[in-house]
Design an enzyme around this catalytic site. Structure first.
Site, short mmCIF file in Angstrom:
data_model
loop_
_atom_site.label_atom_id
_atom_site.label_comp_id
_atom_site.label_asym_id
_atom_site.label_seq_id
_atom_site.Cartn_x
_atom_site.Cartn_y
_atom_site.Cartn_z
CB CYS A 2 -0.94 0.09 1.19
SG CYS A 2 -2.17 -1.19 1.24
NE ARG A 27 4.66 1.88 0.01
CZ ARG A 27 5.58 1.70 0.95
NH1 ARG A 27 6.85 1.86 0.65
NH2 ARG A 27 5.25 1.37 2.17
CD1 TRP A 74 0.33 -6.44 -2.50
CD2 TRP A 74 -0.14 -6.82 -0.35
NE1 TRP A 74 0.69 -7.73 -2.21
CE2 TRP A 74 0.42 -7.99 -0.91
CE3 TRP A 74 -0.52 -6.84 0.99
CZ2 TRP A 74 0.62 -9.15 -0.16
CZ3 TRP A 74 -0.32 -8.00 1.74
CH2 TRP A 74 0.25 -9.13 1.16
CG ASN A 100 1.05 1.03 4.37
OD1 ASN A 100 0.77 -0.16 4.29
ND2 ASN A 100 2.29 1.48 4.33
N GLY A 101 -1.36 -0.46 6.56
CA GLY A 101 -1.15 -1.17 7.82
C GLY A 101 -2.34 -2.08 8.07
CD GLU A 482 17.32 -13.69 -5.16
OE1 GLU A 482 16.72 -14.14 -4.18
OE2 GLU A 482 17.02 -12.62 -5.69
CE LYS A 486 14.34 -12.29 -7.53
NZ LYS A 486 14.53 -11.56 -6.44
CD GLU A 489 10.37 -12.33 -6.12
OE1 GLU A 489 10.12 -11.57 -5.20
OE2 GLU A 489 11.46 -12.31 -6.73
CG HIS A 505 18.54 -37.33 -0.19
ND1 HIS A 505 18.77 -38.63 0.22
CD2 HIS A 505 19.76 -36.76 -0.30
CE1 HIS A 505 20.08 -38.81 0.37
NE2 HIS A 505 20.70 -37.69 0.06
CE LYS A 604 11.89 -3.36 -4.35
NZ LYS A 604 12.63 -4.52 -4.85
C1 G6P Z 1 9.07 -8.65 -0.49
C2 G6P Z 1 9.71 -8.31 -1.82
C3 G6P Z 1 11.02 -9.09 -1.98
C4 G6P Z 1 11.93 -8.81 -0.80
C5 G6P Z 1 11.24 -9.08 0.54
C6 G6P Z 1 12.06 -8.54 1.71
O1 G6P Z 1 8.65 -9.97 -0.50
O2 G6P Z 1 8.84 -8.63 -2.90
O3 G6P Z 1 11.66 -8.71 -3.18
O4 G6P Z 1 13.08 -9.60 -0.90
O5 G6P Z 1 9.98 -8.42 0.59
O6 G6P Z 1 12.12 -7.15 1.59
P1 G6P Z 1 13.22 -6.24 2.26
O7 G6P Z 1 12.85 -4.84 1.83
O8 G6P Z 1 13.10 -6.42 3.74
O9 G6P Z 1 14.54 -6.66 1.74
#
Ligand code: G6P
Length: 609
Positions: A2, A27, A74, A100-101, A482, A486, A489, A505, A604
């Protein structure tokens, strides 16, 4: 998670609010809305993107409004819909609020309000707040009514509130969700983060938890939630606007991948000591004695930052010989963590606002342990609440999938490793060798980026695959995680990262002629083992895509596709091996028609637990 914005000043509020929302869209993008006040109140909200809201707005007819608030959502409580979109209005249609919250006790407040005859129209937790303010507004000014309402609210909030009865002010308050006020010339811009502010002014104040602001076009007053005055310090933001523009790239994610030669350099610039082979990180604020007496390090983070923590574990245990644990922030705080004297907690967060990471930081501090923060966003809550820390200096990261922040976090972790190792067993010569390799990394990353077209060709072959496996060992296991994250996501393809030897395993059962398997296999001490793992995949007709060192003929003969990275020392190798994986995920997502910068259901900055 948000984004909220408010504008009050000499210009038309509608266009500035919508422009700000576009900056904040990363956001959250389930719905968007705007409320404007003069003697009356205008409100429009729409499910979907900011562009849908903008299409429905007639700016010319809104020109007269000088005060407005906006929101990009969001969804948490209540599905994305016009009705659940913010701003929410009170029954009389005079007060509008964006939030937001999460209001944790909204159900009991809602019951009380319904008993008093309020009509609550949405399924959100937020809407009760505006009705509660309306209830107190009968005998109070707007700021007093907001304050009284907040005293009944449990949970987290960043809010902005306007009223058509007091159109010359915005009331803002924060607990847990970030809010920044930009101070312009006869105008004020309030926003969840600086990206919506920098094009108007560089002078800002950061709200702390349990603080409020009363904002007019020319001044602001800070208060705590009991209305005691609080003096706020004006700080300067040194961002360049170009950093938050796409600059010719199709997506922010691609731009950010291509920025990595520069962002990695920014993370180590001025922090290495080439003569002594050590590093210098003044922001840690640790004395020599404190540095020497660390007995255990605990990294705490979420998402991509957690993967960086896993790389950090490997680095620090290998080179500094200090035991390390890596915790998911959300798990750490709820299981009575055992912390001892001699422990050092390091939280890692790009945004510096992730709710679980922040809560874990507070938990560790409350238990008397020193907490450092590795963050990107200057002035973020985690940066401010840590005892010390390091900024990664990656510049604003707008793409929801984190890329350049990851490599910058690892760069900083390499520096911390150097700093600690050189105080222990690492020789100056070894330290110098690592610095020499680190300094070459930006050039190497650039050479990997030159292979972008080749990665796109591989992506086009596998764009229809429904599952992917990513395998790596040692320091490249987190890189495998990672790479898989990616892909998940942004392309919504199921992908799993695994330690290569663990494949036997379980995951090996999945391998058939439809399964692409991505191996991260530079030459290191487990190289032979990983080559054996490749043979096992090949024997089962899996398709092998390998990340290998230039000139590796053995892997060329085994894999269907090889993306080469320059050979380096192991300690810096993840900075290279992750780059092709970022590109692979990016191209697969684009070829599948996905919205790369705004993947579904993600945000984000996750400011709810
Ligand atoms: C969200 C984002 C990720 C990020 C994670 C942690 O899930 O989509 O890309 O890695 O939060 O965020 P931070 O800002 O704490 O690194």
């Amino acid at each position: 998670m948000c984004g909220i914005i408010g504008y009050i000043g000499r210009r038309g509020a509608a266009e500035i609010v919508v422009r700000g929302l576009k900056r904040l869209e990363y956001r959250g993008y389930d719905s968007a809305g705007i409320a404007l006040v003069d003697g009356g109140l205008f409100c429009l909200k729409k499910q979907g993107r900011i562009a849908d809201l903008e299409d429905a707005l007639d700016y010319a007819s809104l020109e007269r409004y000088r005060t407005g608030i906006g929101h990009t959502r969001w969804a948490t409580h209540g599905a994305p819909s016009d009705r659940n979109a913010h701003p929410h209005l009170c029954c009389a249609g005079k007060i509008a609020l964006v939030h937001n919250g999460i209001i944790e006790n909204y159900a009991s407040i809602k019951k009380t309000l319904l008993d008093k005859g309020h009509a609550i129209l949405s399924e959100t937790d937020t809407e009760v707040a505006v009705h509660l303010i309306e209830y107190y507004y009968a005998n109070n000014t707007l700021i007093d009514a907001v304050m009284k309402a907040l005293s009944k609210i449990e949970g987290t909030f960043g809010i902005a509130v306007v009223s058509s009865d007091e159109p010359d002010r915005i009331i803002a308050a924060r607990r847990g969700s970030p809010l920044i006020l930009g101070i312009g010339d006869d105008e004020m811009i309030l926003a969840s983060d600086a990206s919506a502010i920098v094009e108007h002014t560089r002078r800002v104040i950061y709200l702390e938890d349990n603080e409020m602001l009363e904002i007019t076009g020319s001044e602001y007053r800070g208060y705590d939630l009991e209305k005691n005055r609080k003096n706020k310090t004006v700080e300067a933001i040194d961002w360049d606007l170009a950093l938050i523009e796409k600059q010719g790239y199709d997506h922010f994610m691609l731009k950010e991948i291509f920025e990595q030669p520069e962002t990695i350099r920014n993370a180590f610039r001025g922090r290495t000591l080439p003569d002594s082979g050590a590093a210098r990180l003044d922001g840690l604020r640790l004395s020599d004695e404190e540095l020497n007496s660390i007995e255990r390090i605990i990294f705490i983070a979420c998402g991509t930052s957690w993967h960086a923590g896993l790389v950090g574990e490997y680095l620090i245990e290998q080179y500094a010989r200090i035991p390390v644990e890596v915790e998911y922030a959300s798990e750490f705080r709820y299981r009575r963590p055992i912390l001892r004297k001699g422990d050092l907690v390091i939280v890692i967060s790009q945004s510096g606002e992730t709710a679980d990471t922040l809560a874990a930081l507070r938990e560790a501090k409350a238990r008397g342990v020193r907490v450092l923060g590795i963050t990107n966003v200057v002035g973020s809550t985690i940066a401010r609440e840590s005892d010390g820390g390091v900024y990664i200096h990656a510049g604003p990261e707008i793409g929801v999938a984190s890329t350049k922040a990851f490599t910058s976090q690892i760069t900083v972790l390499i520096l911390i490793t150097l700093l600690l190792s050189r105080r222990r067993d690492m020789t100056a010569e070894k330290g110098r060798g690592i610095i020499e390799d680190l300094v070459r990394i930006p050039e190497y990353v650039r050479s990997i980026l030159d292979a972008d077209e080749r990665v796109r060709e591989i992506a086009s072959i596998y764009r229809k695959s429904r599952n992917f496996l990513y395998l790596g060992r040692g320091i490249h296991f987190p890189v495998a995680l990672e790479g898989a994250l990616k892909l998940k996501e942004i392309s919504y393809v199921h992908a799993e990262g695994y330690p290569a030897a663990e494949m036997k395993h379980g995951p090996i059962a999945l391998i058939d002629e439809n399964m692409p398997v991505v191996f991260i296999a530079p030459r290191d001490e487990v190289y032979d083992k990983i080559v054996s793992n490749m043979q096992e995949v090949k024997a089962r007709n899996g398709h092998i895509i390998a990340i290998a060192n230039e000139g590796d003929e053995e892997i060329r003969s085994l894999a269907e596709h090889v993306i080469y990275v320059p050979p380096t020392k192991k300690i810096v190798s993840p900075l290279l091996t992750v780059v092709p994986l970022q590109l692979l995920a990016y191209h697969i997502a684009v070829l599948r028609g996905c919205d790369v910068d705004r993947p579904r259901n993600l945000a984000k900055s996750v400011t709810v637990e």
